[in-house]
Write a protein that holds these residues in place. Structure first.
Motif, PDB file in Angstrom:
ATOM      1  N   ALA A 118       3.977   5.493  -5.822  1.00  0.00           N
ATOM      2  CA  ALA A 118       3.694   5.315  -7.364  1.00  0.00           C
ATOM      3  C   ALA A 118       4.964   5.300  -8.133  1.00  0.00           C
ATOM      4  O   ALA A 118       5.196   5.630  -9.147  1.00  0.00           O
ATOM      5  N   SER A 148       2.325   1.728  -3.280  1.00  0.00           N
ATOM      6  CA  SER A 148       1.152   2.194  -4.279  1.00  0.00           C
ATOM      7  C   SER A 148       1.057   3.613  -4.379  1.00  0.00           C
ATOM      8  O   SER A 148       0.653   4.193  -5.108  1.00  0.00           O
ATOM      9  N   SER A 187       7.982  -0.365  -6.480  1.00  0.00           N
ATOM     10  CA  SER A 187       6.897  -1.297  -6.363  1.00  0.00           C
ATOM     11  C   SER A 187       7.345  -2.752  -6.527  1.00  0.00           C
ATOM     12  O   SER A 187       6.914  -3.733  -6.284  1.00  0.00           O
ATOM     13  N   GLU A 196       0.917  -1.182  -0.236  1.00  0.00           N
ATOM     14  CA  GLU A 196      -0.031   0.037  -0.014  1.00  0.00           C
ATOM     15  C   GLU A 196       0.744   1.250  -0.075  1.00  0.00           C
ATOM     16  O   GLU A 196       0.553   2.337  -0.709  1.00  0.00           O
ATOM     17  N   LYS A 210      -1.850   1.654  -9.739  1.00  0.00           N
ATOM     18  CA  LYS A 210      -1.602   3.008  -9.150  1.00  0.00           C
ATOM     19  C   LYS A 210      -0.114   3.424  -9.728  1.00  0.00           C
ATOM     20  O   LYS A 210      -0.148   4.522  -9.554  1.00  0.00           O
ATOM     21  N   CYS A 211       0.558   2.224 -10.266  1.00  0.00           N
ATOM     22  CA  CYS A 211       1.840   2.752 -10.851  1.00  0.00           C
ATOM     23  C   CYS A 211       1.609   3.022 -12.249  1.00  0.00           C
ATOM     24  O   CYS A 211       2.951   3.541 -12.985  1.00  0.00           O
ATOM     25  N   MET A 231      -8.928   2.986 -13.157  1.00  0.00           N
ATOM     26  CA  MET A 231      -8.181   4.103 -12.773  1.00  0.00           C
ATOM     27  C   MET A 231      -6.969   4.132 -14.034  1.00  0.00           C
ATOM     28  O   MET A 231      -6.343   5.498 -14.044  1.00  0.00           O
ATOM     29  N   ASN A 232      -7.153   3.500 -14.858  1.00  0.00           N
ATOM     30  CA  ASN A 232      -5.968   3.590 -16.150  1.00  0.00           C
ATOM     31  C   ASN A 232      -6.626   3.966 -17.263  1.00  0.00           C
ATOM     32  O   ASN A 232      -6.107   3.666 -18.327  1.00  0.00           O
ATOM     33  N   ASP A 252      -3.378  -4.167  -7.599  1.00  0.00           N
ATOM     34  CA  ASP A 252      -3.441  -2.756  -7.156  1.00  0.00           C
ATOM     35  C   ASP A 252      -2.406  -1.900  -7.377  1.00  0.00           C
ATOM     36  O   ASP A 252      -2.586  -0.628  -7.802  1.00  0.00           O
ATOM     37  N   ALA A 278      -8.413  -1.677 -11.466  1.00  0.00           N
ATOM     38  CA  ALA A 278      -7.262  -1.161 -12.161  1.00  0.00           C
ATOM     39  C   ALA A 278      -7.382  -0.949 -13.652  1.00  0.00           C
ATOM     40  O   ALA A 278      -6.840   0.266 -14.214  1.00  0.00           O
ATOM     41  N   SER A 300       0.284  -5.374 -14.031  1.00  0.00           N
ATOM     42  CA  SER A 300      -0.906  -5.591 -13.031  1.00  0.00           C
ATOM     43  C   SER A 300      -1.817  -6.894 -13.658  1.00  0.00           C
ATOM     44  O   SER A 300      -1.959  -7.815 -13.021  1.00  0.00           O
TER      45      SER A 300
END
Length: 742
Positions: free
Chosen positions: A465, A462, A470, A459, A498-499, A529-530, A494, A526, A505
């Protein structure tokens, strides 16, 4: 003064009878008075059976009296009688004077099995377990005959100190001596084996000819304690079919605990019915067990009903129902009960404080956390690791991470929970570098991380980022053997999302040996958010083919993907089909997400219209009105925004976000007086403001830029890049609105 022999001789039977009669009815003072009167007349009884009652009276009156009687017996030579010597040893044992008891035992000229039983039982009863077992072995050499009470205590001692080998030897001795037929001894052996060897316990249980309610209870409780709740419930069903065997309170509590572990509310309700039928619903212990069972089966309303109907309550009752509300995320009800505890004068304990800290976390009550800390210090609870770890967690989640760190730094001993809590707390407060640093410091100690620790580390990564970091965290999870766990692998999915590494992912997701609903939901989120809403929606039918049903979190992630990806029609269609396709009734969070989606697209009238269409029983919250307000700021509609702002401030008056959004909206339209008024309210009410920031990836590193911060050396380069991005976004908007023709 001496009396004629015929006088005290005639009195002797009368005194003996009086002493024995007073002893029979428990009049200890009369027993001792008769003894003193007998001494005054110079009478020396020839019957030694009169002295055990006298020593029993001394035990209930004063140990000093007993010592004077002992001295009298020595002077008169009565100590040579085995019964008298046994009474003296028993007297000292029950007074807790082991040294005097052993001294009297050593002076006994005639010892029998009673003597050995007293000395063994006394040690075990006083908690001197190893010494008691040593005396038991000495007594076996002397060929004594142990009684059932002594054997039960000997077996219990073996269980308590984990003397498994000695327990086996004693079991063999009992078989050879023919003592295993005693029911209480067999039940004690069952208890011992349930702790040390579950298989041996089951063999012994199956071989027992006479199984009473204690035998069944021991086995059921043992299986429940050994995480074999299913077998425990199966045994309970077998027990219920046996004639003449009725469950007692211990059995009922164990079965309710099994129901709680398995979340088997159907069986729990059946047991509750048995409790009511037997009239045990006023039993405090069973009542507390029912509250716990209903709470863990997610039926907190039934738990509260049980609580209200209890004729008597203790601190466990209060803690159980407060824990139930906290567990079921009904924090307002939990807070009301906590306040009621204060009004009722209920003395709080460690469990109460930990529950209240959970409430503080949810409502973000930093001052209340400090108050709890004061209570912990006053009550001297600092040595309780659970309490201190809960306080560290609450401080961090209430944005008092410096207080959390000071408390953590002052710990003399840190366990894996302390380290994990601090890593999570720093990540929560936006300090990923410090969180990773704490994890690295933990790695230097002998403390091994758990799956939770690794999830907290992921977490933190993430949040930063940074792809390189990561990947390092992913490697840590693999080396530590946690990467195959569903929860950890889901966190890795996740983290990479976020990266911005959506391909990595998906690769991790495809390589998971097991997936649950949360894993699929994470992958849907995922893609969302992308900016890949179609890929997110495509996962849902694929998920159904794998035999998993999307839940409310999955569908919310899908709607969020539509919102951030600009897939307006797809999102509206998905909202309408949720019940038919997936059997999920949209909740307030789903409507809020679609309202945000419409607001982002500039469809403000449709967004407000959807708020009016929210079904009865649901009321638009701060998130829905906040989405309208944010859209009004972006699309320059301060008239509609003013109405949305009043709703937001009414629902969340202590959250600075609404005031800042309102200020930004008014400033965008040149209404500086209204903008200033919003900023002034933030200061007057002492609200905490979190600065906004952006993350920009350069190489493998993420650079953070706070709003208005020009201190970073690469700020000019990033400023040019941001302006270019804004110009591209403006062109994109003009294309979608039809201003620019392709």
């Amino acid at each position: 003064m001496r009396f004629p022999a015929n006088l005290w001789g005639s009195k002797l039977p009368s005194w003996s009878l009086r002493i024995k009669e007073s002893y029979r009815v428990g009049k200890w003072l009369e027993v001792f008075s008769h003894y003193q009167e007998m001494k005054r007349y110079g009478v020396h009884p020839s019957d030694p059976s009169v002295f055990p009652p006298i020593l029993k009276a001394c035990l209930n009156l004063s140990p000093t009296h007993g010592k004077s009687v002992h001295a009298y017996l020595i002077k008169q030579g009565y100590q040579s009688f085995a019964s008298t010597g046994n009474s003296i040893v028993d007297f000292y044992m029950k007074c807790g004077d082991l040294e005097s008891a052993l001294g009297a035992f050593d002076c006994m000229q005639n010892r029998d099995s009673v003597s050995w039983n007293i000395i063994i039982y006394g040690h075990l009863d006083q908690g001197v377990l190893k010494e008691g077992l040593r005396w038991f072995n000495k007594a076996r050499v002397a060929a004594f005959a142990p009684n059932a009470s002594t054997l039960v205590l000997v077996i219990q001692a073996c269980r308590s100190i984990g003397a498994y080998h000695e327990g086996l030897e004693i079991h063999g001795y009992m078989i050879r001596s023919g003592l295993c037929a005693i029911d209480s001894v067999q039940n004690s052996l069952l208890s011992m084996y349930m702790v040390t060897d579950l298989m041996c316990a089951r063999i012994l249980f199956d071989e027992m000819c006479n199984k009473d309610v204690i035998s069944w209870s021991v086995m059921i409780e043992g299986y429940v304690q050994s995480e074999e709740a299913e077998i425990g419930l199966k045994l309970f069903r077998e027990m219920a079919s046996e004639d003449g065997i009725q469950p007692d309170g211990v059995t009922t509590a164990s079965v309710l605990k099994a129901c709680a572990r398995l979340e088997d509310i159907h069986m729990g309700k059946l047991v509750h019915g048995v409790v009511i039928r037997r009239g045990d619903n006023n039993d405090l212990f069973i009542g507390n067990s029912l509250i716990d069972m209903y709470s863990k089966c997610k039926d907190v309303d039934s738990a509260f009903q049980v609580y209200k109907e209890m004729s008597q309550k203790n601190i466990v009752s209060w803690n159980s129902i407060v824990s139930g509300f906290v567990l079921n995320e009904k924090y307002s009800e939990a807070l009301l009960l906590f306040k009621l505890m204060g009004k009722e004068g209920v003395e709080v304990d460690e469990v109460t404080l930990m529950n209240f800290l959970q409430i503080c976390k949810y409502f973000v009550y930093p001052s209340q956390c400090k108050s709890v800390h004061c209570i912990i210090i006053r009550r001297k609870y600092e040595s309780n690791e659970l309490v201190i770890n809960s306080l560290i967690d609450a401080y961090a989640k209430c944005n008092l991470v410096d207080h959390a760190w000071k408390l953590f730094d002052g710990l003399k001993e840190r366990d894996v929970v302390s380290w994990s809590t601090m890593v999570a707390g720093l990540a929560h407060c936006g300090k990923p570098d410090e969180a990773v640093g704490v994890f690295c410091e933990m790695s230097k100690t002998l403390e091994k991380p758990t799956g939770i620790t690794i999830i907290n580390l992921l977490e933190a990564c993430s949040l930063s980022a940074e792809l390189r970091r990561s990947k390092w965290a992913h490697g840590v999870a693999i080396r530590r053997g946690f990467a195959a766990e569903v929860a950890v692998a889901t966190a890795i999915v996740d983290m990479y999302a976020k990266c911005g590494a959506i391909d990595t992912s998906r690769k991790v997701f495809d390589g998971m040996p097991q997936r649950n609903v949360l894993s699929w939901s994470a992958m849907v989120a995922a893609y969302g958010m992308n900016g890949l809403p179609r890929e997110a929606l495509a996962l849902l039918p694929e998920m159904k083919l794998q035999g998993l049903k999307p839940n409310s979190v999955t569908t919310l992630s899908a709607l969020s993907a539509c919102s951030h990806g600009g897939l307006i029609e797809g999102g509206l269609s998905f909202l309408k089909s949720m019940v038919h396709e997936y059997g999920i009734v949209p909740g307030l969070e789903h409507y809020s997400c679609v309202i945000d989606m419409l607001g982002r697209a500039g469809k403000l009238d449709s967004a407000v219209e959807l708020i009016d269409q929210i079904p009865d029983g649901l009321k638009a919250g701060a998130s829905a009105w906040g989405a309208i307000l944010s859209a009004c700021r972006s699309h320059g509609n301060s008239e509609l925004g003013a109405g949305a702002l009043s709703h937001v401030l009414e629902l969340e008056p202590m959250n600075s976000a609404g005031y800042l959004l309102g200020s930004s909206m008014y400033a965008a339209e040149g209404l500086w007086g209204s903008a200033t008024r919003m900023r002034r309210l933030v200061k007057e009410r002492g609200l905490r403001v979190s600065a906004g920031y952006s993350l920009v990836h350069v190489g493998n590193r993420a650079w953070r830029f706070l709003a208005g911060d020009c201190s970073n050396l690469r700020a000019p380069e990033i400023d040019i890049m941001v302006k270019q991005l804004h110009s591209c976004m403006n062109i994109d908007e003009r294309i979608h609105s039809g201003v620019v023709e392709c």
